[in-house]
Motif scaffolding. Structure first.
Motif, short mmCIF file in Angstrom:
data_model
loop_
_atom_site.label_atom_id
_atom_site.label_comp_id
_atom_site.label_asym_id
_atom_site.label_seq_id
_atom_site.Cartn_x
_atom_site.Cartn_y
_atom_site.Cartn_z
N UNK A 1 0.70 -1.20 0.01
CA UNK A 1 0.06 0.01 0.12
C UNK A 1 0.91 1.32 0.07
N UNK A 2 0.56 2.20 -0.71
CA UNK A 2 1.17 3.47 -0.92
C UNK A 2 1.08 4.25 0.57
N UNK A 3 2.31 5.24 0.63
CA UNK A 3 2.25 5.96 1.71
C UNK A 3 1.15 6.74 2.21
N UNK A 4 0.36 7.39 1.08
CA UNK A 4 -0.62 8.25 1.20
C UNK A 4 -2.04 7.32 1.63
N UNK A 5 -1.97 6.33 1.23
CA UNK A 5 -3.10 5.15 1.39
C UNK A 5 -2.95 4.62 2.67
N UNK A 6 -1.74 4.34 3.05
CA UNK A 6 -1.42 3.87 4.61
C UNK A 6 -1.83 4.90 5.45
N UNK A 7 -1.77 6.37 5.25
CA UNK A 7 -1.90 7.22 6.19
C UNK A 7 -3.51 7.41 6.37
N UNK A 8 -4.14 7.13 5.27
CA UNK A 8 -5.69 7.48 5.37
C UNK A 8 -6.31 6.13 6.11
N UNK A 9 -5.60 4.84 5.82
CA UNK A 9 -6.15 3.88 6.68
C UNK A 9 -5.92 3.92 8.16
N UNK A 10 -4.69 4.77 8.40
CA UNK A 10 -4.61 4.86 9.96
C UNK A 10 -5.22 5.94 10.56
N UNK A 11 -5.58 7.02 10.03
CA UNK A 11 -6.14 8.12 10.60
C UNK A 11 -7.36 8.60 9.94
N UNK A 12 -7.91 7.97 8.88
CA UNK A 12 -8.92 8.39 8.43
C UNK A 12 -8.75 9.58 7.26
N UNK A 13 -9.92 9.54 6.45
CA UNK A 13 -9.67 10.70 5.25
C UNK A 13 -9.61 12.15 6.01
#
Length: 312
Positions: A1-13
């Protein structure tokens, strides 16, 4: 998973957007989040030759051919003519832009799904365009009609070259078509009653060298022709890699830099388009470096096991 997608998965949109100071990055967060929320697994198909070369992004003079070079492959597209009711033939320039790319995707996908060279531009195309976020009406209808005619009229030559040989395949995409007169005043009636016959050579090569892509991803980038090209290129290259591979900036410029005189001007715009393509391809592993792009082996946009299921 890309860095941006990982961030979204961790903290939400919303939290991921709040962490971005650049408005363009906040827009990418929205697109990446929407892709992560997608449940559809619709499969699209394109010919591998279009993963290594591409159509022009902007309109050319109608009598001007188009030539692009990719890795060990060259593409020449020449304008062609179609018959006009009442006599004569009309010259159409080469297809261009995001609309032409989307139409080609539809033609290739439907041909393989039905295992038939004949593709209807009827209700199924209307439904597909609507699903891809292209509501056909007004200027959008005229654009699609124009690009469909350009695709039908043009002639292609793919040339492959290595150290010992040079080969080529010359044909059209569309071998023939049937156009019915509309009984309605609405111009849309003429589009939805068309059917086209893909050339035998093009259909054969498409079946032999298909590249699976994820339709929902393209819906989110359907207005950006450069991002479409990059996404298809990555879909073709990444899953076939055995090890991390560097593509130098001059090589990237040769394939994608049409319309730019200088590499430095192209590089900035390319990176912006690349970020958009990566936002809709969470599995892609690509690093942007000073000397070029570092491509890492990555899963395809649609798992290979799903490809056989979706092609049934």
């Amino acid at each position: 998973m890309g860095q941006l997608h990982r961030l979204i998965s961790q903290v939400g949109r919303e939290q991921a957007k709040a962490l971005q100071t650049d408005p363009d990055q906040r827009s990418l967060v929205d697109i990446a989040a929407a892709v992560l929320e997608e449940e559809r697994q619709d499969l699209g198909i394109t010919y591998s030759g279009f993963a290594l070369t591409a159509l022009p992004h902007r309109r050319l003079p109608d009598d001007q051919p188009w030539e692009r070079r990719g890795h060990r492959i060259r593409l020449l597209i020449e304008p062609g003519r179609l018959p006009v009711r009442g006599g004569g033939f009309k010259l159409y320039g080469v297809p261009y832009g995001s609309r032409a790319r989307m139409i080609l995707l539809y033609l290739q996908t439907r041909a393989l799904q039905t295992d038939s060279r004949e593709v209807e531009l009827g209700r199924s195309m209307h439904d597909w365009l609507d699903r891809m976020g292209l509501s056909v009406g007004g200027q959008t209808y005229r654009d699609i009609r124009e690009q469909a005619s350009r695709i039908a009229a043009c002639n292609l030559t793919f040339a492959w070259e290595d150290a010992n040989s040079l080969g080529f395949e010359k044909d059209s995409i569309v071998k023939g078509g049937i156009h019915f007169s509309s009984e309605h005043n609405s111009p849309q009636g003429t589009l939805w009653e068309d059917r086209v016959l893909l050339s035998e050579a093009f259909f054969r090569e498409l079946k032999a060298h298909p590249v699976p892509i994820w339709e929902p991803a393209l819906r989110h980038i359907q207005n950006n022709s450069t991002s479409i090209d990059i996404y298809i290129w990555l879909a073709y290259r990444l899953h076939s890699l055995n090890k991390s591979t560097t593509i130098t900036w001059p090589a990237v410029f040769e394939q994608f830099g049409a319309g730019y005189a200088r590499l430095r001007d192209f590089r900035k715009r390319f990176i912006e388009a690349l970020q958009l393509a990566l936002a809709v391809y969470p599995e892609a592993r690509v690093d942007v470096e000073d000397h070029g792009l570092l491509l890492h082996p990555s899963p395809p946009p649609i798992p290979e096991r799903k490809m056989s299921q979706l092609m049934r």
